[in-house]
Design a protein around this motif. Structure first.
Motif, PDB file in Angstrom:
ATOM      1  N   PHE A 224      -6.874   7.183  -9.843  1.00  0.00           N
ATOM      2  CA  PHE A 224      -7.252   6.372 -10.992  1.00  0.00           C
ATOM      3  C   PHE A 224      -6.573   5.008 -10.976  1.00  0.00           C
ATOM      4  O   PHE A 224      -7.127   4.036 -11.484  1.00  0.00           O
ATOM      5  N   GLY A 225      -5.370   4.916 -10.409  1.00  0.00           N
ATOM      6  CA  GLY A 225      -4.719   3.614 -10.267  1.00  0.00           C
ATOM      7  C   GLY A 225      -5.513   2.710  -9.351  1.00  0.00           C
ATOM      8  O   GLY A 225      -5.689   1.517  -9.620  1.00  0.00           O
TER       9      GLY A 225
ATOM     10  N   SER B  19      -4.616  -1.451  -4.262  1.00  0.00           N
ATOM     11  CA  SER B  19      -4.923  -0.646  -3.082  1.00  0.00           C
ATOM     12  C   SER B  19      -4.386   0.753  -3.352  1.00  0.00           C
ATOM     13  O   SER B  19      -3.544   0.950  -4.236  1.00  0.00           O
ATOM     14  N   GLN B  20      -4.856   1.727  -2.598  1.00  0.00           N
ATOM     15  CA  GLN B  20      -4.335   3.083  -2.789  1.00  0.00           C
ATOM     16  C   GLN B  20      -2.850   3.144  -2.464  1.00  0.00           C
ATOM     17  O   GLN B  20      -2.099   3.874  -3.103  1.00  0.00           O
ATOM     18  N   LYS B  21      -2.428   2.358  -1.488  1.00  0.00           N
ATOM     19  CA  LYS B  21      -1.008   2.331  -1.115  1.00  0.00           C
ATOM     20  C   LYS B  21      -0.161   1.821  -2.285  1.00  0.00           C
ATOM     21  O   LYS B  21       0.868   2.400  -2.623  1.00  0.00           O
ATOM     22  N   ARG B  22      -0.606   0.750  -2.945  1.00  0.00           N
ATOM     23  CA  ARG B  22       0.143   0.205  -4.085  1.00  0.00           C
ATOM     24  C   ARG B  22       0.078   1.159  -5.274  1.00  0.00           C
ATOM     25  O   ARG B  22       1.047   1.326  -6.002  1.00  0.00           O
ATOM     26  N   ALA B  23      -1.063   1.805  -5.483  1.00  0.00           N
ATOM     27  CA  ALA B  23      -1.183   2.781  -6.571  1.00  0.00           C
ATOM     28  C   ALA B  23      -0.233   3.951  -6.348  1.00  0.00           C
ATOM     29  O   ALA B  23       0.412   4.424  -7.288  1.00  0.00           O
ATOM     30  N   PHE B  24      -0.111   4.397  -5.093  1.00  0.00           N
ATOM     31  CA  PHE B  24       0.824   5.482  -4.781  1.00  0.00           C
ATOM     32  C   PHE B  24       2.263   5.023  -4.976  1.00  0.00           C
ATOM     33  O   PHE B  24       3.091   5.771  -5.513  1.00  0.00           O
ATOM     34  N   ALA B  25       2.577   3.797  -4.563  1.00  0.00           N
ATOM     35  CA  ALA B  25       3.930   3.254  -4.764  1.00  0.00           C
ATOM     36  C   ALA B  25       4.256   3.193  -6.255  1.00  0.00           C
ATOM     37  O   ALA B  25       5.368   3.519  -6.668  1.00  0.00           O
ATOM     38  N   ARG B  26       3.286   2.800  -7.064  1.00  0.00           N
ATOM     39  CA  ARG B  26       3.492   2.749  -8.517  1.00  0.00           C
ATOM     40  C   ARG B  26       3.776   4.151  -9.056  1.00  0.00           C
ATOM     41  O   ARG B  26       4.646   4.335  -9.905  1.00  0.00           O
ATOM     42  N   TYR B  27       3.054   5.142  -8.545  1.00  0.00           N
ATOM     43  CA  TYR B  27       3.289   6.523  -8.973  1.00  0.00           C
ATOM     44  C   TYR B  27       4.719   6.958  -8.650  1.00  0.00           C
ATOM     45  O   TYR B  27       5.418   7.516  -9.497  1.00  0.00           O
TER      46      TYR B  27
END
Length: 169
Positions: A66-67, A91-99
């Motif tokens: 969702f990010g 990006s999915q990478k940045r969304a995962f880093a945010r998580y």
């Protein structure tokens, strides 16, 4: 790219945070049931660490997916969008880093609770106190962003609801 990069009010962000928690309760309930059924757990403490790892993964997938899309259901409800520092989609990478970085909402109180035998009330006060402090620290950021968003290179912005009259044409 979003032109209005102002942060939503702290009140709206925290209401969204609470609503997100309510929605995640359902996601975790179903995921926990699925894990327990598939692993044939007969006791709540059976496969405890496996369950914790599985739920960490489920939440990670939820927030990364969702990010990457820009909004969770709670964010849509409260008209909030997550974007990168320049206002572009994540990006999915940045969304995962945010998580991963967002766990700063929980790691400090968990680290304090771990070595002590605290009661439920003391744990609740510690958690709610930390959440309040962490949320209020956003007042010290120039754009009023949460610090985990700053560390992840993301930001929460206002997302105006779609105009139903314009969307029909």
């Amino acid at each position: 790219m979003i032109s209005d990069l102002r942060a939503p009010s702290l009140r709206r962000r925290m209401a969204c945070w609470i609503y997100e928690g309510l929605l995640l309760f359902g996601v975790l309930f179903i995921s926990g049931y699925l894990f327990s059924t598939l692993s044939q757990s007969r006791h709540a403490l059976d496969n405890r660490h496996g369950l914790q790892a599985f739920l960490f993964l489920v939440i990670g997938i939820y927030f990364t997916w969702f990010g990457h899309k820009g909004q969770t259901l709670a964010m849509k409800t409260w008209h909030i969008r997550v974007v990168d520092a320049q206002g572009n989609a994540l990006s999915q990478k940045r969304a995962f880093a945010r998580y991963i970085v967002s766990w700063i909402w929980f790691i400090p109180p968990l680290a304090i609770i771990a070595p002590y035998k605290l009661t439920g009330g003391e744990t609740t006060v510690l958690f709610m106190g930390w959440v309040a402090v962490w949320a209020l620290l956003s007042r010290f950021h120039p754009q009023r962003q949460f610090w985990h968003d700053v560390l992840a290179g993301t930001r929460l912005v206002n997302a105006a609801p779609a105009d139903p009259i314009k969307s029909k044409t």
